[in-house]
Write an enzyme that holds these catalytic residues in place. Structure first.
Site, PDB file in Angstrom:
ATOM      1  N   ARG A  55       0.819  -1.216   0.000  1.00 20.64           N
ATOM      2  CA  ARG A  55       0.000   0.000   0.000  1.00 20.64           C
ATOM      3  C   ARG A  55       0.856   1.270   0.000  1.00 20.64           C
ATOM      4  O   ARG A  55       0.417   2.327  -0.446  1.00 20.64           O
ATOM      5  CB  ARG A  55      -0.970  -0.012   1.193  1.00 20.64           C
ATOM      6  N   TYR A 108     -14.539  20.963 -12.100  1.00 19.44           N
ATOM      7  CA  TYR A 108     -14.945  19.659 -12.645  1.00 19.44           C
ATOM      8  C   TYR A 108     -16.185  19.177 -11.876  1.00 19.44           C
ATOM      9  O   TYR A 108     -16.227  19.261 -10.650  1.00 19.44           O
ATOM     10  CB  TYR A 108     -13.754  18.729 -12.439  1.00 19.44           C
ATOM     11  N   ASP A 180      -6.393  22.145  -9.412  1.00 17.03           N
ATOM     12  CA  ASP A 180      -6.564  21.043 -10.356  1.00 17.03           C
ATOM     13  C   ASP A 180      -5.824  21.450 -11.633  1.00 17.03           C
ATOM     14  O   ASP A 180      -6.277  22.311 -12.382  1.00 17.03           O
ATOM     15  CB  ASP A 180      -8.062  20.798 -10.629  1.00 17.03           C
ATOM     16  N   LYS A 205      -5.483  11.604 -18.018  1.00 12.89           N
ATOM     17  CA  LYS A 205      -5.635  12.356 -19.259  1.00 12.89           C
ATOM     18  C   LYS A 205      -4.326  12.339 -20.067  1.00 12.89           C
ATOM     19  O   LYS A 205      -4.041  11.357 -20.715  1.00 12.89           O
ATOM     20  CB  LYS A 205      -6.106  13.776 -18.941  1.00 12.89           C
TER      21      LYS A 205
HETATM   22  C1  LIG Z   1     -10.994  13.925 -15.765  1.00 14.21           C
HETATM   23  C2  LIG Z   1     -10.767  15.002 -14.773  1.00 14.21           C
HETATM   24  C3  LIG Z   1     -10.682  14.728 -13.419  1.00 14.21           C
HETATM   25  C4  LIG Z   1     -10.926  13.353 -12.858  1.00 14.21           C
HETATM   26  O1  LIG Z   1     -10.024  12.383 -13.260  1.00 14.21           O
HETATM   27  P1  LIG Z   1     -10.420  10.831 -13.237  1.00 14.21           P
HETATM   28  O2  LIG Z   1      -9.114  10.154 -13.378  1.00 14.21           O
HETATM   29  O3  LIG Z   1     -11.354  10.614 -14.375  1.00 14.21           O
HETATM   30  O4  LIG Z   1     -11.077  10.573 -11.904  1.00 14.21           O
HETATM   31  C5  LIG Z   1     -10.418  15.765 -12.572  1.00 14.21           C
HETATM   32  N1  LIG Z   1     -10.254  17.024 -13.002  1.00 14.21           N
HETATM   33  C6  LIG Z   1     -10.323  17.329 -14.303  1.00 14.21           C
HETATM   34  C7  LIG Z   1     -10.131  18.737 -14.732  1.00 14.21           C
HETATM   35  C8  LIG Z   1     -10.589  16.342 -15.233  1.00 14.21           C
HETATM   36  O5  LIG Z   1     -10.696  16.659 -16.525  1.00 14.21           O
END
Ligand SMILES: *Cc1c(COP(=O)(O)O)cnc(C)c1O
Length: 392
Positions: A55, A108, A180, A205
């Site tokens: 972990r 988001y 973010d 992403k």
């Molecule tokens: C896709 C996304 C997330 C979340 O990511 P996941 O891996 O799908 O949980 C958070 N913030 C932004 C800006 C995103 O585009």
């Protein structure tokens, strides 16, 4: 070291790679110790990339977290099974009952839902703020404000925030500044140069980059790293070594992919801006994007994700546009090599500190690595289908 070199070399420490170019995928829950002394050493150093228990990570995840914290420039990087887990765990690591969160209005959607559905149950209140608020943020700070959360550019509508101004005002009250940074991908925007304390990314992403794994990262500065690391660990957050491997593999080509995504997306966006069906492009590099001046000042480039506002279009016309696309696929997420298209719905509901007004429906595009002429032809045919459906 220049940035592109860092992308290629970060985390490629022989301790993790064992001499190969890439680290092996080390799958483990139990780590075996040969002696009491070795076990004691592991316990004492378990928070610092020492094999202890699965972990806490294995050499594969150590290589990935080291790479991301080197690239973003923080003290350390905690890993999560997805970007959403990174956001919620980073926030929970610093909140307690009675606290207050300042959340950007263009966050988001799951970030908003987390505040509204989970933080409220814990006795933590949220105030949403206009992404363009700037100095005005000062008036929203309360004695119990613990976190200022930013997302820049904003989800779907792309408003670019004045991060250094917001961060420096928050710091006057010892508020944790969390960003973010998924759109910036750790490359286009350097969070720690602008006063951010914790930079969160959905590495799902652009870092993974191939739409085949999910992973989240949170990099903190010296001040917040120990608590982020320990509290995320206590929340049970860890990642599969296979996913860490895929993320690391994607990372190595991040710079070249981003350059192509940027170039193609700008071409497509410029072309779209000249089409009679299009009212407006929502892209940080466009002059009329709110916060465009901050984009010019703080970002080194753009990527493949942007939105557009159509002049008009009803449900049937949009369906006929979307259903007939051949290169643009319909689906959630973005940042992979493939082009994606979807209609952005619910912006009225998803903005509460501001109001969303637009001429017509909003379409979000992710421009992938296909030939840009094929993509433009696909979009032109889609707009023709839209027109035809509107005539009926
Ligand atoms: C896709 C996304 C997330 C979340 O990511 P996941 O891996 O799908 O949980 C958070 N913030 C932004 C800006 C995103 O585009």
């Amino acid at each position: 070291m220049k940035h592109d070199t860092k992308i290629v070399s970060a985390g490629r420490n022989k301790q993790w790679t064992g001499g190969g170019v890439n680290p092996p995928v080390q799958r483990a829950s139990t780590i075996i110790f040969d002696s009491v002394a070795e076990m004691k050493h592991a316990i004492a150093n378990r928070a610092d990339k020492t094999l202890f228990y699965g972990r806490r990570g294995t050499t594969t995840s150590f290589a990935f977290s080291e790479a991301i914290s080197e690239i973003e420039g923080g003290a350390g990087c905690a890993l999560y099974p997805c970007g959403t887990a990174a956001i919620t765990s980073a926030m929970l690591s610093f909140l307690k009952a009675g606290d207050h969160v300042l959340m950007v209005d263009t966050a988001y959607e799951p970030t908003r839902d987390f505040c509204n559905k989970i933080l409220t149950n814990l006795g933590i209140t949220t105030t949403y703020y206009d992404p363009m608020i700037g100095e005005g943020i000062r008036e929203l700070i309360q004695a119990n404000t613990r976190i200022l959360f930013l997302e820049s550019p904003g989800s779907n509508t792309m408003e670019v925030q004045d991060v250094p101004t917001l961060a420096s005002i928050a710091h006057e009250s010892d508020i944790v500044v969390i960003l973010d940074n998924t759109w910036g991908a750790g490359v286009l925007f350097k969070p720690f140069d602008f006063g951010v304390d914790i930079s969160v990314q959905a590495a799902t992403k652009y870092i993974v980059g191939h739409s085949d794994a999910m992973i989240g990262t949170a990099v903190a500065n010296d001040k917040y790293w120990p608590q982020l690391r320990e509290h995320s660990y206590l929340l049970g957050q860890c990642v599969s070594p296979d996913d860490a491997y895929l993320a690391l593999r994607g990372l190595r080509t991040l710079s070249v992919r981003l350059k192509q995504h940027q170039e193609s997306a700008l071409k497509v966006a410029l072309w779209l801006s000249e089409q009679p069906e299009v009212d407006k492009i929502l892209h940080p590099a466009f002059n009329d994007c709110p916060g465009h001046q901050f984009f010019n000042r703080d970002f080194s480039g753009s990527n493949g994700l942007f939105s557009l506002v159509l002049n008009r279009g009803d449900e049937q016309a949009i369906t006929s546009l979307l259903d007939g696309m051949s290169h643009f696929k319909m689906g959630f997420s973005w940042g992979g090599f493939e082009s994606l298209i979807l209609q952005v719905n619910g912006l009225d509901r998803l903005r509460t500190a501001t109001t969303w007004q637009a001429a017509g429906p909003v379409i979000r595009l992710h421009i992938g690595l296909e030939d840009v002429d094929d993509l433009i032809a696909d979009l032109r045919a889609g707009l023709d289908r839209l027109n035809l459906a509107l005539l009926k």
